[in-house]
Design a protein around this motif. Sequence first.
Motif, mmCIF file in Angstrom:
data_model
loop_
_atom_site.group_PDB
_atom_site.id
_atom_site.type_symbol
_atom_site.label_atom_id
_atom_site.label_comp_id
_atom_site.label_asym_id
_atom_site.label_seq_id
_atom_site.Cartn_x
_atom_site.Cartn_y
_atom_site.Cartn_z
ATOM 1 N N TRP A 1 7.233 -14.230 -48.840
ATOM 2 C CA TRP A 1 6.917 -14.653 -47.474
ATOM 3 C C TRP A 1 8.237 -15.062 -46.860
ATOM 4 C CZ3 TRP A 1 3.429 -19.330 -45.692
ATOM 5 C CH2 TRP A 1 2.796 -19.001 -44.484
ATOM 6 N N ASN A 2 8.762 -14.220 -45.991
ATOM 7 C CA ASN A 2 10.147 -14.361 -45.550
ATOM 8 C C ASN A 2 10.285 -14.941 -44.148
ATOM 9 O OD1 ASN A 2 12.977 -14.002 -45.285
ATOM 10 N ND2 ASN A 2 12.587 -12.061 -44.203
ATOM 11 N N PHE A 3 10.896 -16.110 -44.074
ATOM 12 C CA PHE A 3 11.151 -16.759 -42.779
ATOM 13 C C PHE A 3 12.594 -16.586 -42.314
ATOM 14 C CE2 PHE A 3 7.292 -19.228 -41.821
ATOM 15 C CZ PHE A 3 6.592 -19.051 -43.001
ATOM 16 N N ALA A 4 13.445 -15.978 -43.132
ATOM 17 C CA ALA A 4 14.841 -15.780 -42.728
ATOM 18 C C ALA A 4 14.924 -14.568 -41.801
ATOM 19 C CB ALA A 4 15.723 -15.568 -43.953
ATOM 20 N N PRO A 5 15.763 -14.639 -40.777
ATOM 21 C CA PRO A 5 15.823 -13.531 -39.807
ATOM 22 C C PRO A 5 16.630 -12.346 -40.330
ATOM 23 C CG PRO A 5 17.288 -15.310 -39.119
ATOM 24 C CD PRO A 5 16.613 -15.770 -40.375
ATOM 25 N N VAL A 6 16.159 -11.767 -41.419
ATOM 26 C CA VAL A 6 16.763 -10.545 -41.968
ATOM 27 C C VAL A 6 15.639 -9.636 -42.448
ATOM 28 C CG1 VAL A 6 18.969 -11.503 -42.761
ATOM 29 C CG2 VAL A 6 16.965 -11.694 -44.220
ATOM 30 N N ASP A 7 15.936 -8.340 -42.522
ATOM 31 C CA ASP A 7 14.985 -7.395 -43.109
ATOM 32 C C ASP A 7 15.361 -7.220 -44.567
ATOM 33 O OD1 ASP A 7 13.523 -6.897 -40.731
ATOM 34 O OD2 ASP A 7 15.211 -5.708 -40.007
ATOM 35 N N LEU A 8 14.526 -7.749 -45.446
ATOM 36 C CA LEU A 8 14.834 -7.733 -46.879
ATOM 37 C C LEU A 8 14.623 -6.349 -47.470
ATOM 38 C CD1 LEU A 8 13.071 -11.068 -47.867
ATOM 39 C CD2 LEU A 8 15.524 -10.705 -47.516
ATOM 40 N N LYS A 9 15.473 -6.007 -48.414
ATOM 41 C CA LYS A 9 15.285 -4.764 -49.157
ATOM 42 C C LYS A 9 14.743 -5.127 -50.536
ATOM 43 C CE LYS A 9 18.826 -2.194 -46.597
ATOM 44 N NZ LYS A 9 18.176 -2.745 -45.392
ATOM 45 N N VAL A 10 13.542 -4.630 -50.842
ATOM 46 C CA VAL A 10 12.908 -4.914 -52.138
ATOM 47 C C VAL A 10 12.289 -3.627 -52.682
ATOM 48 C CG1 VAL A 10 12.347 -7.294 -51.443
ATOM 49 C CG2 VAL A 10 10.644 -5.476 -51.155
ATOM 50 N N PRO A 11 12.013 -3.591 -53.996
ATOM 51 C CA PRO A 11 11.350 -2.404 -54.553
ATOM 52 C C PRO A 11 9.959 -2.224 -53.938
ATOM 53 C CG PRO A 11 12.134 -3.877 -56.292
ATOM 54 C CD PRO A 11 12.291 -4.607 -55.017
ATOM 55 N N GLU A 12 9.454 -0.991 -54.054
ATOM 56 C CA GLU A 12 8.193 -0.627 -53.409
ATOM 57 C C GLU A 12 6.991 -1.486 -53.838
ATOM 58 O OE1 GLU A 12 6.622 3.249 -53.958
ATOM 59 O OE2 GLU A 12 7.414 3.960 -52.053
ATOM 60 N N ASP A 13 7.016 -1.961 -55.080
ATOM 61 C CA ASP A 13 5.835 -2.684 -55.556
ATOM 62 C C ASP A 13 5.842 -4.165 -55.203
ATOM 63 O OD1 ASP A 13 7.937 -3.102 -57.248
ATOM 64 O OD2 ASP A 13 6.690 -3.275 -59.052
ATOM 65 N N VAL A 14 6.839 -4.594 -54.421
ATOM 66 C CA VAL A 14 6.874 -5.996 -53.980
ATOM 67 C C VAL A 14 6.506 -6.058 -52.493
ATOM 68 C CG1 VAL A 14 8.346 -8.020 -53.635
ATOM 69 C CG2 VAL A 14 8.613 -6.607 -55.691
ATOM 70 N N VAL A 15 5.598 -6.970 -52.173
ATOM 71 C CA VAL A 15 5.161 -7.145 -50.787
ATOM 72 C C VAL A 15 6.146 -8.058 -50.049
ATOM 73 C CG1 VAL A 15 3.375 -8.210 -49.348
ATOM 74 C CG2 VAL A 15 2.729 -6.893 -51.391
ATOM 75 N N VAL A 16 6.514 -7.685 -48.822
ATOM 76 C CA VAL A 16 7.256 -8.623 -47.969
ATOM 77 C C VAL A 16 6.460 -8.842 -46.696
ATOM 78 C CG1 VAL A 16 9.339 -9.070 -46.621
ATOM 79 C CG2 VAL A 16 9.520 -7.948 -48.832
ATOM 80 N N GLU A 17 6.155 -10.083 -46.412
ATOM 81 C CA GLU A 17 5.529 -10.420 -45.119
ATOM 82 C C GLU A 17 6.508 -11.325 -44.371
ATOM 83 O OE1 GLU A 17 2.796 -9.406 -43.560
ATOM 84 O OE2 GLU A 17 2.551 -10.964 -42.049
#
Lengths: 220, 220
Positions: B175-191
């Motif tokens: 759950w990302n509140f930092a103003p960046v677009d995170l790069k993560v592997p496909e099986d990890v959810v980023v909201e």
Amino acid sequence: MPKNRNISMAVIRRLPKYNRCLGDLLEREIYRISSKELSGILGFTASQIRQDLNNFGGFGQQGYGYNVEELHNEIQKILGLTKDYKAVVVGVGNLGQAIANHTNFEKHGFKILAMFDINPNLIGLQIRGTPVYDNKELHGYIKENDVEIGVITTPKEVAQSVADELVEAGIKAIWNFAPVDLKVPEDVVVEDVHLNESLFIMSYLIKEKEMLKALEDQEK
Amino acid sequence: MPKNRNISMAVIRRLPKYNRCLGDLLEREIYRISSKELSGILGFTASQIRQDLNNFGGFGQQGYGYNVEELHNEIQKILGLTKDYKAVVVGVGNLGQAIANHTNFEKHGFKILAMFDINPNLIGLQIRGTPVYDNKELHGYIKENDVEIGVITTPKEVAQSVADELVEAGIKAIWNFAPVDLKVPEDVVVEDVHLNESLFIMSYLIKEKEMLKALEDQEK
């Protein structure tokens, strides 16, 4: 002035991403960028980017790319970020304090002048430089200081009545963190941040990935 | 099990609203509701509501309406809210603390076990019941406690490296509140919750309403 006033809301919702990306590029002293390079950073397709940016005039030139500074300035203008806004926070909980103390907002021209609450233990305090006043003074304070934005971080039960007061006092926009859909007159902007909803979407996506993985494992 | 697995993300993004509305109805002991009444509360059209809810099986009956409890249960299941999640917060600023202390999340099954930071003045503290540990212990803690969700409330400069650590430790979602677009592997959810972007959209909408009003005044 953008060449086309009828920019769709979908495009508008992407503008803060362009704005952030272009700001980062300027910080790194990059002044020229192609739609292909932008695509690599933003994850939108190059054609989507060209289409989006076309809405705001002809900043891209064949064989040259975009002038980062010009484009950044134009997007700032479109987003209304070239002026300053005065805001107050109603509801001095953890979230209200976090927002009032978030220096980042002020950097972008959003100045939080004061916080308001009904708790007598909080009224009269200064929390990291921001004064806390009695909710009763909300109306007068907004009128006197030409406050344009009201941030609602109260419990949901009182959010609508706080919104009514803000509207009555002449606020232009409400940044609403309470999990309710506020009813306001047409000329008042409401922008919601529903953290619960974001959390629930995340929960859904976790469940979906787990199901996909289980299916894949089955097929092995 | 929903009858159709291919529910569009647009429908999914509306589900938390249905969930909240139905939960409110149950609190008020309302057990039956028509799509027309739901439309009045939610602001979606009755036909949109029927279409949306049709995705999840046949809970609406001609002349009876929807069974609020059944529908609420089903939506909770679809959203994955019938299970509990364990989370940690990385970055103990105002926002991190606000999230760790937001009792509402726990009510919905999201339990924040611990916070992590690099600041030696914070490490070892308990902030309203939640312990603060050294970032160095993040990996081990996640593994040991089967933590599923990592909340990032760090400055943007370190957000990606924190995300990398979370992924490495086996987290399911960020759950990302930092103003960046995170790069993560496909099986990890980023909201993402990008508060700046929400603020900029609000700024745009204020500007738009002002321009509309100026135009209207001119025409008078």
